[in-house]
Design an enzyme around this catalytic site. Structure first.
Site, PDB file in Angstrom:
ATOM      1  N   ASN A   9       0.784  -1.268  -0.066  1.00  0.00           N
ATOM      2  CA  ASN A   9      -0.094   0.010  -0.155  1.00  0.00           C
ATOM      3  C   ASN A   9       0.923   1.335  -0.020  1.00  0.00           C
ATOM      4  OD1 ASN A   9      -1.821   2.081   0.442  1.00  0.00           O
ATOM      5  ND2 ASN A   9      -2.378   1.486   2.512  1.00  0.00           N
ATOM      6  N   TRP A  10       0.985   1.679  -1.294  1.00  0.00           N
ATOM      7  CA  TRP A  10       2.052   3.046  -1.356  1.00  0.00           C
ATOM      8  C   TRP A  10       1.255   4.339  -0.753  1.00  0.00           C
ATOM      9  CZ3 TRP A  10       4.448   2.577  -6.926  1.00  0.00           C
ATOM     10  CH2 TRP A  10       5.018   1.253  -7.024  1.00  0.00           C
ATOM     11  N   LYS A  11       0.083   4.330  -0.306  1.00  0.00           N
ATOM     12  CA  LYS A  11      -0.452   5.342   0.270  1.00  0.00           C
ATOM     13  C   LYS A  11      -0.244   6.631  -0.772  1.00  0.00           C
ATOM     14  CE  LYS A  11       0.113   3.580   4.841  1.00  0.00           C
ATOM     15  NZ  LYS A  11       0.012   3.731   6.138  1.00  0.00           N
ATOM     16  N   HIS A  95      -9.494   1.014   4.886  1.00  0.00           N
ATOM     17  CA  HIS A  95      -8.123   1.298   5.192  1.00  0.00           C
ATOM     18  C   HIS A  95      -8.463   2.332   6.400  1.00  0.00           C
ATOM     19  CE1 HIS A  95      -4.271   2.593   6.216  1.00  0.00           C
ATOM     20  NE2 HIS A  95      -3.839   1.439   5.740  1.00  0.00           N
ATOM     21  N   GLU A  97      -6.907   4.711   7.887  1.00  0.00           N
ATOM     22  CA  GLU A  97      -6.780   5.852   7.561  1.00  0.00           C
ATOM     23  C   GLU A  97      -7.914   6.400   6.801  1.00  0.00           C
ATOM     24  OE1 GLU A  97      -2.954   5.617   5.451  1.00  0.00           O
ATOM     25  OE2 GLU A  97      -2.073   5.079   7.257  1.00  0.00           O
ATOM     26  N   GLU A 167      -5.201  -4.882  10.687  1.00  0.00           N
ATOM     27  CA  GLU A 167      -4.522  -3.961  10.847  1.00  0.00           C
ATOM     28  C   GLU A 167      -4.792  -3.265  12.152  1.00  0.00           C
ATOM     29  OE1 GLU A 167      -2.465  -2.841   7.022  1.00  0.00           O
ATOM     30  OE2 GLU A 167      -4.171  -1.567   6.977  1.00  0.00           O
ATOM     31  N   GLY A 173       2.434   2.386  10.702  1.00  0.00           N
ATOM     32  CA  GLY A 173       3.095   3.538  10.332  1.00  0.00           C
ATOM     33  C   GLY A 173       4.179   3.884  11.862  1.00  0.00           C
ATOM     34  N   SER A 213       3.458  -1.965  10.336  1.00  0.00           N
ATOM     35  CA  SER A 213       5.018  -2.059  10.371  1.00  0.00           C
ATOM     36  C   SER A 213       5.540  -3.399  10.164  1.00  0.00           C
ATOM     37  CB  SER A 213       5.308  -1.358  11.995  1.00  0.00           C
ATOM     38  OG  SER A 213       4.837  -0.349  12.184  1.00  0.00           O
ATOM     39  N   GLY A 234       2.836  -1.141   4.313  1.00  0.00           N
ATOM     40  CA  GLY A 234       2.879   0.256   3.930  1.00  0.00           C
ATOM     41  C   GLY A 234       4.268   0.852   3.718  1.00  0.00           C
ATOM     42  N   GLY A 235       4.955   1.501   4.856  1.00  0.00           N
ATOM     43  CA  GLY A 235       6.171   1.987   4.573  1.00  0.00           C
ATOM     44  C   GLY A 235       7.339   1.137   3.852  1.00  0.00           C
TER      45      GLY A 235
END
Ligand code: PEP
Length: 251
Positions: A9-11, A95, A97, A167, A173, A213, A234-235
């Site tokens: 997930n590159w956001k 998600h 977010e 999640e 994150g 993470s 993510g990251g």
């Protein structure tokens, strides 16, 4: 035996040029890997170059969100069909977010899940508790409400193939990861709940990813748990080498 699925997930990161380069680099690193499904979910503006970069590879394309209507006066929104015609097979929905910053309720997530499935996209549906909810020891209650809410209108046939991502919000994150025991406990709970909704055969075949993470250093232990069938990253998905490390940990 469930095939593991690792999705990036590159956001809201990487412009269309940077995205093509990153996708190309991931394709080079994972070419030859057949035992894990790999999905890249770049921003909408990068779906086309990433689609080009993964052409002919085993890597699949996904989006990070979509609207539930087919078309119309919804300024700024994107439909399932638009994603399909760009080559998407997957779409991340619900998600944390989106739930937190864009007020996506369980009802909205359900509408999107229904629309994605009707259109032929595979949803990756995110659920998970906040830090406060974990501290209040209502994690299972929250996750059960989210899972029931997202899938309550589906028949078993419609639900089949859907991917769930557990999640914990406090792990996204933050560098904090759920321990493998904490994650496994919730994954097992989700699978049992799916069995209650759709029967044990479907529950057994449903893939449940962990997200929060996940990195090459902690992926192997998490992915070794009986009910953890992959990761939503993510990251670490923004670095081809780290993403590759997680994919290899899933083999
Ligand atoms: C995510 O946003 O889905 C996620 C898991 O992020 P990170 O890996 O950065 O915690």
């Amino acid at each position: 035996m469930r095939k593991k699925i690792i999705a990036g997930n590159w956001k809201m990161n990487k412009n269309h040029t940077e995205s093509g380069t990153l996708a190309q680099s991931i394709v080079e690193k994972v070419s030859g890997i057949r035992g894990v499904d790999v999905v890249l979910c770049p921003p909408f503006t990068s779906l086309s170059p990433v689609g080009e970069a993964i052409k002919g590879s085993t890597v699949a394309l996904g989006a990070q969100n979509m609207h539930w209507e087919k078309e119309g006066a919804y300024t700024g929104e994107i439909s399932a069909n638009m994603l399909l015609t760009l080559g998407c097979q997957f779409v991340i929905l619900g998600h944390s977010e989106r739930r937190a910053y864009f007020h996506e309720s369980d009802e909205i997530v359900a509408k999107k899940v229904n629309a994605a499935i009707q259109a032929g996209l595979t949803p990756i549906v995110c659920v998970g508790e906040t830090r406060e909810e974990r501290e209040k020891e209502i994690t299972k209650e929250v996750v059960k409400r989210q899972v029931t809410g997202a899938f309550r209108e589906l028949t078993a046939d419609e639900f089949e193939g859907t991917v769930i991502a557990y999640e914990p919000v406090w792990a996204i994150g933050t560098g904090l990861t759920a321990t493998s025991e904490q994650a496994q406990e919730v994954h097992e709970f989700i699978r049992r709940h799916i069995a209650g909704m759709f029967g044990s055969d479907l529950a057994e075949s449903t893939r449940i990813q962990y997200g929060g993470s996940m990195k090459p250093g902690n992926a192997r232990e998490l992915l070794a748990q009986a009910d953890i069938d992959g990761g939503l990253i993510g990251g670490a998905a923004l670095d081809a080498g780290s993403f590759e490390g997680i994919i290899r940990a899933a083999l």
